[in-house]
Design a protein around this motif. Structure first.
Motif, PDB file in Angstrom:
ATOM      1  N   ASN A 251       0.743  -1.370  -0.029  1.00  0.00           N
ATOM      2  CA  ASN A 251      -0.067   0.043   0.070  1.00  0.00           C
ATOM      3  C   ASN A 251       0.745   1.173   0.081  1.00  0.00           C
ATOM      4  OD1 ASN A 251      -2.599   1.310  -0.151  1.00  0.00           O
ATOM      5  ND2 ASN A 251      -2.231   1.730   2.157  1.00  0.00           N
ATOM      6  N   LYS A 252       1.870   1.152   0.773  1.00  0.00           N
ATOM      7  CA  LYS A 252       2.871   2.270   0.891  1.00  0.00           C
ATOM      8  C   LYS A 252       3.681   2.633  -0.441  1.00  0.00           C
ATOM      9  CE  LYS A 252       6.493   4.105   3.767  1.00  0.00           C
ATOM     10  NZ  LYS A 252       6.606   5.367   3.372  1.00  0.00           N
ATOM     11  N   MET A 253       3.862   1.564  -1.081  1.00  0.00           N
ATOM     12  CA  MET A 253       4.794   1.746  -2.268  1.00  0.00           C
ATOM     13  C   MET A 253       3.609   2.055  -3.377  1.00  0.00           C
ATOM     14  SD  MET A 253       6.638  -1.998  -1.981  1.00  0.00           S
ATOM     15  CE  MET A 253       7.586  -2.028  -3.614  1.00  0.00           C
ATOM     16  N   ARG A 254       2.260   1.850  -3.493  1.00  0.00           N
ATOM     17  CA  ARG A 254       1.378   2.232  -4.456  1.00  0.00           C
ATOM     18  C   ARG A 254       1.323   3.756  -4.197  1.00  0.00           C
ATOM     19  NH1 ARG A 254      -1.744  -2.575  -3.148  1.00  0.00           N
ATOM     20  NH2 ARG A 254      -1.328  -4.031  -4.884  1.00  0.00           N
ATOM     21  N   LYS A 255       1.015   4.235  -2.821  1.00  0.00           N
ATOM     22  CA  LYS A 255       1.039   5.721  -2.637  1.00  0.00           C
ATOM     23  C   LYS A 255       2.198   6.465  -3.051  1.00  0.00           C
ATOM     24  CE  LYS A 255      -2.000   5.240   1.151  1.00  0.00           C
ATOM     25  NZ  LYS A 255      -2.163   5.144   2.874  1.00  0.00           N
TER      26      LYS A 255
ATOM     27  N   GLY B 239       3.645   6.014  -5.652  1.00  0.00           N
ATOM     28  CA  GLY B 239       3.842   5.998  -6.924  1.00  0.00           C
ATOM     29  C   GLY B 239       4.484   4.604  -7.719  1.00  0.00           C
ATOM     30  N   ILE B 240       4.981   3.560  -6.598  1.00  0.00           N
ATOM     31  CA  ILE B 240       5.314   2.435  -7.308  1.00  0.00           C
ATOM     32  C   ILE B 240       4.366   1.544  -7.738  1.00  0.00           C
ATOM     33  CG2 ILE B 240       6.897   0.487  -6.633  1.00  0.00           C
ATOM     34  CD1 ILE B 240       8.315   2.308  -4.684  1.00  0.00           C
ATOM     35  N   VAL B 241       4.217   1.434  -9.226  1.00  0.00           N
ATOM     36  CA  VAL B 241       3.009   0.482  -9.602  1.00  0.00           C
ATOM     37  C   VAL B 241       3.134  -0.973  -9.347  1.00  0.00           C
ATOM     38  CG1 VAL B 241       1.818   0.056 -11.661  1.00  0.00           C
ATOM     39  CG2 VAL B 241       2.788   2.364 -11.163  1.00  0.00           C
ATOM     40  N   LEU B 242       2.107  -1.430  -8.597  1.00  0.00           N
ATOM     41  CA  LEU B 242       2.138  -3.007  -8.478  1.00  0.00           C
ATOM     42  C   LEU B 242       0.951  -3.717  -8.916  1.00  0.00           C
ATOM     43  CD1 LEU B 242       3.176  -2.663  -4.657  1.00  0.00           C
ATOM     44  CD2 LEU B 242       4.562  -3.330  -6.591  1.00  0.00           C
ATOM     45  N   GLY B 243       0.874  -4.643  -9.598  1.00  0.00           N
ATOM     46  CA  GLY B 243      -0.127  -5.474 -10.069  1.00  0.00           C
ATOM     47  C   GLY B 243      -1.397  -4.926 -10.341  1.00  0.00           C
ATOM     48  N   LYS B 244      -2.471  -5.271  -9.760  1.00  0.00           N
ATOM     49  CA  LYS B 244      -3.745  -4.916 -10.329  1.00  0.00           C
ATOM     50  C   LYS B 244      -4.027  -3.236 -10.121  1.00  0.00           C
ATOM     51  CE  LYS B 244      -5.639  -9.105  -8.689  1.00  0.00           C
ATOM     52  NZ  LYS B 244      -5.997  -9.771  -7.288  1.00  0.00           N
TER      53      LYS B 244
END
Length: 81
Positions: free
Chosen positions: A55-59, A61-66
């Motif tokens: 979740n932190k990585m998505r926030k 801007g590190i794009v993960l999976g779905k």
């Protein structure tokens, strides 16, 4: 290189994404615990920890999976309106 638990977890998450291995958060947590155990260090990393890092990585801007945005290469100069 020296890594703390967070750095290792983030690295495992990215490697899992890049390789498309589809490991669950639980499996990634167990892998992190195992790696540290092999170095004589006990850590308590769980599936919820992995989810927190994702979740932190998505926030960040590190794009993960779905959550990845669908994108294609587009030559805007070739588009006529």
């Amino acid at each position: 290189s020296k890594m703390n638990v967070g750095q290792l977890c983030r690295g495992l998450i990215l490697k899992n994404e890049e390789l498309g291995t589809g490991l669950t958060n639980e499996a990634l947590a167990l892998k992190a615990v195992e790696i540290f155990k092999n170095h004589g260090v006990t850590v308590a990393t769980s599936a919820s920890c992995i989810a927190w890092y994702k979740n932190k990585m998505r926030k960040e801007g590190i794009v993960l999976g779905k959550s990845a945005t669908k994108s294609v290469e587009i030559d805007m100069d070739s588009i006529e309106l």
